[in-house]
Scaffold this motif. Structure first.
Motif, PDB file in Angstrom:
ATOM      1  N   GLY A 119     -15.519 -13.138 -20.733  1.00 42.72           N
ATOM      2  CA  GLY A 119     -15.198 -14.515 -21.072  1.00 42.72           C
ATOM      3  C   GLY A 119     -16.221 -15.240 -21.914  1.00 42.72           C
ATOM      4  N   ALA A 120     -17.273 -14.553 -22.325  1.00 38.40           N
ATOM      5  CA  ALA A 120     -18.312 -15.201 -23.126  1.00 38.40           C
ATOM      6  C   ALA A 120     -17.862 -15.383 -24.572  1.00 38.40           C
ATOM      7  CB  ALA A 120     -19.591 -14.382 -23.078  1.00 38.40           C
ATOM      8  N   ARG A 121     -18.334 -16.452 -25.200  1.00 35.89           N
ATOM      9  CA  ARG A 121     -18.146 -16.660 -26.638  1.00 35.89           C
ATOM     10  C   ARG A 121     -19.271 -15.911 -27.347  1.00 35.89           C
ATOM     11  NH1 ARG A 121     -19.117 -22.726 -27.045  1.00 35.89           N
ATOM     12  NH2 ARG A 121     -20.720 -22.016 -25.594  1.00 35.89           N
ATOM     13  N   VAL A 122     -18.915 -14.937 -28.182  1.00 31.80           N
ATOM     14  CA  VAL A 122     -19.915 -14.019 -28.732  1.00 31.80           C
ATOM     15  C   VAL A 122     -19.828 -13.938 -30.250  1.00 31.80           C
ATOM     16  CG1 VAL A 122     -20.860 -11.668 -28.647  1.00 31.80           C
ATOM     17  CG2 VAL A 122     -19.714 -12.637 -26.623  1.00 31.80           C
ATOM     18  N   MET A 123     -20.996 -13.921 -30.882  1.00 33.00           N
ATOM     19  CA  MET A 123     -21.106 -13.643 -32.315  1.00 33.00           C
ATOM     20  C   MET A 123     -22.060 -12.479 -32.509  1.00 33.00           C
ATOM     21  SD  MET A 123     -21.337 -17.445 -34.088  1.00 33.00           S
ATOM     22  CE  MET A 123     -21.227 -16.792 -35.759  1.00 33.00           C
ATOM     23  N   VAL A 124     -21.758 -11.624 -33.479  1.00 36.02           N
ATOM     24  CA  VAL A 124     -22.619 -10.488 -33.829  1.00 36.02           C
ATOM     25  C   VAL A 124     -22.943 -10.564 -35.311  1.00 36.02           C
ATOM     26  CG1 VAL A 124     -22.803  -7.988 -34.045  1.00 36.02           C
ATOM     27  CG2 VAL A 124     -21.669  -8.974 -32.057  1.00 36.02           C
ATOM     28  N   ALA A 125     -24.225 -10.488 -35.653  1.00 36.04           N
ATOM     29  CA  ALA A 125     -24.649 -10.464 -37.053  1.00 36.04           C
ATOM     30  C   ALA A 125     -25.126  -9.061 -37.404  1.00 36.04           C
ATOM     31  CB  ALA A 125     -25.766 -11.473 -37.296  1.00 36.04           C
ATOM     32  N   GLU A 126     -24.583  -8.496 -38.477  1.00 34.97           N
ATOM     33  CA  GLU A 126     -25.008  -7.188 -38.977  1.00 34.97           C
ATOM     34  C   GLU A 126     -25.144  -7.283 -40.488  1.00 34.97           C
ATOM     35  OE1 GLU A 126     -26.360  -3.950 -39.988  1.00 34.97           O
ATOM     36  OE2 GLU A 126     -26.080  -4.139 -37.813  1.00 34.97           O
ATOM     37  N   ASN A 139     -33.200 -20.511 -28.425  1.00 37.14           N
ATOM     38  CA  ASN A 139     -31.734 -20.636 -28.344  1.00 37.14           C
ATOM     39  C   ASN A 139     -31.092 -20.871 -29.709  1.00 37.14           C
ATOM     40  OD1 ASN A 139     -32.841 -22.135 -25.582  1.00 37.14           O
ATOM     41  ND2 ASN A 139     -31.118 -20.724 -25.251  1.00 37.14           N
ATOM     42  N   ALA A 140     -31.696 -20.345 -30.760  1.00 34.56           N
ATOM     43  CA  ALA A 140     -31.141 -20.570 -32.090  1.00 34.56           C
ATOM     44  C   ALA A 140     -31.446 -19.407 -33.027  1.00 34.56           C
ATOM     45  CB  ALA A 140     -31.683 -21.864 -32.692  1.00 34.56           C
ATOM     46  N   VAL A 141     -30.489 -19.134 -33.913  1.00 32.42           N
ATOM     47  CA  VAL A 141     -30.685 -18.132 -34.959  1.00 32.42           C
ATOM     48  C   VAL A 141     -30.323 -18.763 -36.296  1.00 32.42           C
ATOM     49  CG1 VAL A 141     -30.214 -16.173 -33.446  1.00 32.42           C
ATOM     50  CG2 VAL A 141     -28.348 -17.210 -34.725  1.00 32.42           C
ATOM     51  N   THR A 142     -30.965 -18.270 -37.341  1.00 32.83           N
ATOM     52  CA  THR A 142     -30.678 -18.733 -38.692  1.00 32.83           C
ATOM     53  C   THR A 142     -30.024 -17.605 -39.469  1.00 32.83           C
ATOM     54  OG1 THR A 142     -32.564 -20.250 -38.681  1.00 32.83           O
ATOM     55  CG2 THR A 142     -31.654 -19.638 -40.835  1.00 32.83           C
ATOM     56  N   LEU A 143     -28.912 -17.880 -40.115  1.00 34.93           N
ATOM     57  CA  LEU A 143     -28.209 -16.886 -40.921  1.00 34.93           C
ATOM     58  C   LEU A 143     -28.711 -16.921 -42.353  1.00 34.93           C
ATOM     59  CD1 LEU A 143     -24.546 -17.423 -39.651  1.00 34.93           C
ATOM     60  CD2 LEU A 143     -26.301 -15.874 -38.772  1.00 34.93           C
ATOM     61  N   ALA A 144     -28.450 -15.846 -43.085  1.00 36.12           N
ATOM     62  CA  ALA A 144     -28.920 -15.746 -44.465  1.00 36.12           C
ATOM     63  C   ALA A 144     -28.331 -16.834 -45.339  1.00 36.12           C
ATOM     64  CB  ALA A 144     -28.579 -14.368 -45.020  1.00 36.12           C
ATOM     65  N   ASP A 145     -27.150 -17.336 -44.981  1.00 40.40           N
ATOM     66  CA  ASP A 145     -26.531 -18.388 -45.795  1.00 40.40           C
ATOM     67  C   ASP A 145     -27.062 -19.782 -45.463  1.00 40.40           C
ATOM     68  OD1 ASP A 145     -25.339 -19.072 -43.378  1.00 40.40           O
ATOM     69  OD2 ASP A 145     -23.327 -18.422 -43.939  1.00 40.40           O
ATOM     70  N   GLY A 146     -28.060 -19.834 -44.555  1.00 32.73           N
ATOM     71  CA  GLY A 146     -28.693 -21.107 -44.236  1.00 32.73           C
ATOM     72  C   GLY A 146     -28.187 -21.787 -42.985  1.00 32.73           C
ATOM     73  N   GLY A 183     -40.020  -9.448 -39.713  1.00 33.29           N
ATOM     74  CA  GLY A 183     -39.322 -10.566 -40.332  1.00 33.29           C
ATOM     75  C   GLY A 183     -38.194 -11.167 -39.526  1.00 33.29           C
ATOM     76  N   LEU A 184     -38.110 -10.839 -38.236  1.00 29.95           N
ATOM     77  CA  LEU A 184     -37.025 -11.373 -37.408  1.00 29.95           C
ATOM     78  C   LEU A 184     -37.366 -12.719 -36.776  1.00 29.95           C
ATOM     79  CD1 LEU A 184     -35.539  -8.325 -35.449  1.00 29.95           C
ATOM     80  CD2 LEU A 184     -34.474  -9.643 -37.278  1.00 29.95           C
ATOM     81  N   GLY A 185     -38.630 -13.127 -36.886  1.00 26.10           N
ATOM     82  CA  GLY A 185     -39.033 -14.413 -36.315  1.00 26.10           C
ATOM     83  C   GLY A 185     -39.283 -14.363 -34.821  1.00 26.10           C
ATOM     84  N   LEU A 186     -39.442 -13.184 -34.287  1.00 25.15           N
ATOM     85  CA  LEU A 186     -39.576 -13.040 -32.832  1.00 25.15           C
ATOM     86  C   LEU A 186     -40.865 -13.641 -32.294  1.00 25.15           C
ATOM     87  CD1 LEU A 186     -38.173  -9.413 -32.467  1.00 25.15           C
ATOM     88  CD2 LEU A 186     -37.092 -11.537 -31.689  1.00 25.15           C
ATOM     89  N   GLU A 187     -41.968 -13.306 -32.937  1.00 21.33           N
ATOM     90  CA  GLU A 187     -43.255 -13.796 -32.430  1.00 21.33           C
ATOM     91  C   GLU A 187     -43.345 -15.315 -32.506  1.00 21.33           C
ATOM     92  OE1 GLU A 187     -46.608 -10.515 -33.157  1.00 21.33           O
ATOM     93  OE2 GLU A 187     -45.399 -10.901 -34.959  1.00 21.33           O
ATOM     94  N   ALA A 219     -29.512 -12.129 -39.775  1.00 22.08           N
ATOM     95  CA  ALA A 219     -29.824 -13.259 -38.899  1.00 22.08           C
ATOM     96  C   ALA A 219     -31.242 -13.106 -38.383  1.00 22.08           C
ATOM     97  CB  ALA A 219     -28.844 -13.306 -37.727  1.00 22.08           C
ATOM     98  N   THR A 220     -31.934 -14.208 -38.247  1.00 20.82           N
ATOM     99  CA  THR A 220     -33.284 -14.194 -37.695  1.00 20.82           C
ATOM    100  C   THR A 220     -33.371 -15.213 -36.568  1.00 20.82           C
ATOM    101  OG1 THR A 220     -34.007 -15.802 -39.363  1.00 20.82           O
ATOM    102  CG2 THR A 220     -34.363 -13.472 -39.859  1.00 20.82           C
ATOM    103  N   VAL A 221     -34.339 -15.017 -35.704  1.00 25.27           N
ATOM    104  CA  VAL A 221     -34.507 -15.900 -34.549  1.00 25.27           C
ATOM    105  C   VAL A 221     -35.238 -17.164 -34.982  1.00 25.27           C
ATOM    106  CG1 VAL A 221     -35.517 -16.124 -32.251  1.00 25.27           C
ATOM    107  CG2 VAL A 221     -34.529 -13.932 -32.979  1.00 25.27           C
ATOM    108  N   ALA A 222     -34.652 -18.308 -34.656  1.00 23.81           N
ATOM    109  CA  ALA A 222     -35.242 -19.594 -35.030  1.00 23.81           C
ATOM    110  C   ALA A 222     -35.833 -20.327 -33.839  1.00 23.81           C
ATOM    111  CB  ALA A 222     -34.189 -20.473 -35.703  1.00 23.81           C
ATOM    112  N   GLY A 223     -35.678 -19.756 -32.652  1.00 19.15           N
ATOM    113  CA  GLY A 223     -36.183 -20.380 -31.437  1.00 19.15           C
ATOM    114  C   GLY A 223     -35.549 -19.718 -30.234  1.00 19.15           C
TER     115      GLY A 223
END
Length: 467
Positions: free
Chosen positions: A33-40, A126-133, A276-280, A120-124
């Motif tokens: 039942g989760a709302r899910v997005m996958v970036a590849e 609870n947030a990710v940033t996509l290549a399109d901004g 470059g994933l923004g993890l650290e 997609a990269t990690v922005a925090g």
């Protein structure tokens, strides 16, 4: 844990990486039942499907036919002139990979998962940033970006080499290939190209290939590879690669004569794909190799961020990533908490001959201090008693001399991977040698040796306790 949608976030789960682990986690979470997005950012299916296990296994199949044609003569067949068409095979392989990629995407879509075909990269937390901004908020983020080939940046001429990514897309088959490495990838491609008729040189810095495998298995495979004409250069590393009129000249540090080749495959390992994933910046702790550090539940140092598969550098095998992804989804979204068990994992190396192994090697078993009974058999497979091919099969059981429990099973020969999948069930269940002995043999098969070896080839007494 509840799978109810949290209105504070755009999605409940955002998965970065569309490989085996990420896809399984996304699909199972969606069924809960989760709302899910996958970036590849590349192709759905990840390393295994696109440029790993699946195309590799197809190449292994292709490479086996030349021996099948030769063996047929011993059984009364007359086989005419044969040839191998590399472009035709590569095209067929690519069609199958495209078909599988489509299945991965279709299954996700059917489950209600939204696929984002970009980086997609990690922005925090609870947030990710996509290549399109765009920025997407998520209650949970799962890192499943896998690994990438390691590169020796200090090697002069490294720009002339290929990795396990490019090897699947060569425009023509190399007549001569030098392969650096001694692990799964290097060993498997050495067998593939030798089977296809290329002149193969395998170079490894150690004294034997497949570090960590049972010593008898390592010795057996190297002996079989030598019979196939594969040149094994052990204890060496490249010093430089120079491109000339006759091809690529590979020079070595420790005195081995230079080797000229058409392609040089660097298969010296893989490393976690975290750059470059923004993890650290998001507070996720990484290890020395760049791996994402996780606990048994695959949770990182940031409570809302998890990671599964090769990016964690635990056990870098596709089925392990799938189990980790499934366990994560069930635990976080399905209210069914469990963890992937990383003990007693069966594995296969699709060398030629094939290797299947589960449990401890002889050295690992001895390190436990137990009394150890070693059962070992080498023999010519039945098929080759008529074909006349000079090849041997190895089977080995390691048994605790006090409890009778089977600690390890090692097979090197035809269909070893198929055998070890089934033997792995028995070992995982704690089967004893008596259990193996009481099982009826299937005759005539090679696998019957696993239940007919009665007398140990040698015994190791229990190690004395330290004073």
């Amino acid at each position: 844990m509840s799978s109810a949608a949290d209105p504070r976030f755009d999605v409940d789960l955002f998965v970065i990486g569309g490989g085996s682990g990420g896809v399984r986690a996304a699909r199972i979470a969606a069924t809960h039942g989760a709302r899910v997005m996958v970036a590849e950012e590349y192709r759905m299916g990840g390393t295994c499907v696109i440029r790993g296990c699946v195309p590799k296994k197809l190449m292994v199949y292709a490479s086996q036919f030349h021996e099948h044609f030769e063996d047929a003569a011993g059984f009364g067949w007359t086989v005419g002139e044969t040839s191998f068409d590399w472009p035709r095979f590569i095209a067929a392989k690519d069609r199958e990979i495209t078909r599988l990629e489509g299945i991965y995407g279709t299954n996700l879509t059917k489950a209600g998962v939204e696929i984002v075909a970009q980086r997609a990269t990690v922005a925090g937390p609870n947030a990710v940033t996509l290549a399109d901004g765009r920025t997407i908020t998520a209650k949970y983020i799962l890192i499943a970006t896998g690994g990438r080939p390691s590169v020796d940046e200090s090697l002069p001429g490294r720009e002339h080499t290929i990795s396990s990514n490019e090897v699947f897309h060569l425009p023509e088959q190399p007549k001569r290939i030098v392969i650096a490495g001694g692990g799964y990838i290097a060993v498997e491609f050495a067998g593939v190209f030798a089977g296809l008729g290329s002149e193969v040189t395998l170079v490894y810095r150690g004294d034997k290939v497949l570090r960590g495998f049972d010593e008898d298995v390592r010795d057996h495979l190297m002996a079989e590879y030598a019979k196939k004409g594969i040149r094994l250069v052990m204890g060496e590393v490249f010093s430089s690669i120079e491109k000339g009129a006759d091809g690529l000249t590979v020079s070595f540090r420790n005195g081995h004569a230079p080797v000229v080749a058409d392609q040089v495959l660097m298969a010296i390992g893989r490393k976690p794909n975290t750059a470059g994933l923004g993890l650290e910046a998001a507070g996720v702790k990484l290890g020395k190799a760049g791996e994402v550090l996780v606990d048994a539940d695959s949770r990182t140092s940031v409570p809302s961020i998890y990671a599964v598969g090769d990016v964690t550098d635990r056990v870098n095998l596709t089925p392990v990533a799938i189990r980790e992804g499934h366990a994560f989804a069930d635990t976080v979204f399905g209210g069914k908490a469990w963890t992937a068990d990383h003990q007693l994992i069966p594995t296969a190396v699709f060398s030629e001959p094939e290797i299947g192994t589960v449990g401890l090697s002889e050295a690992e078993a001895l390190a436990t201090g137990c009394a150890l009974d070693v059962y070992k058999a080498t023999f010519r497979p039945m098929k080759h008693t008529i074909s006349g091919r000079d090849t041997r099969m190895l089977m080995k059981l390691l048994v605790d001399g006090e409890t009778d429990r089977v600690l390890g099973v090692h097979v090197c020969g035809p269909d070893a991977g198929e055998m070890i999948q089934l033997a792995g069930i028995a070992v995982k269940m704690g089967a004893t040698k008596a259990d193996f002995d009481s099982t009826m043999a299937v005759h005539p098969t090679a696998a019957e040796e696993l239940v007919t070896m009665r007398t140990p080839s040698h015994r190791h007494p229990k190690a004395p306790k330290a004073a």
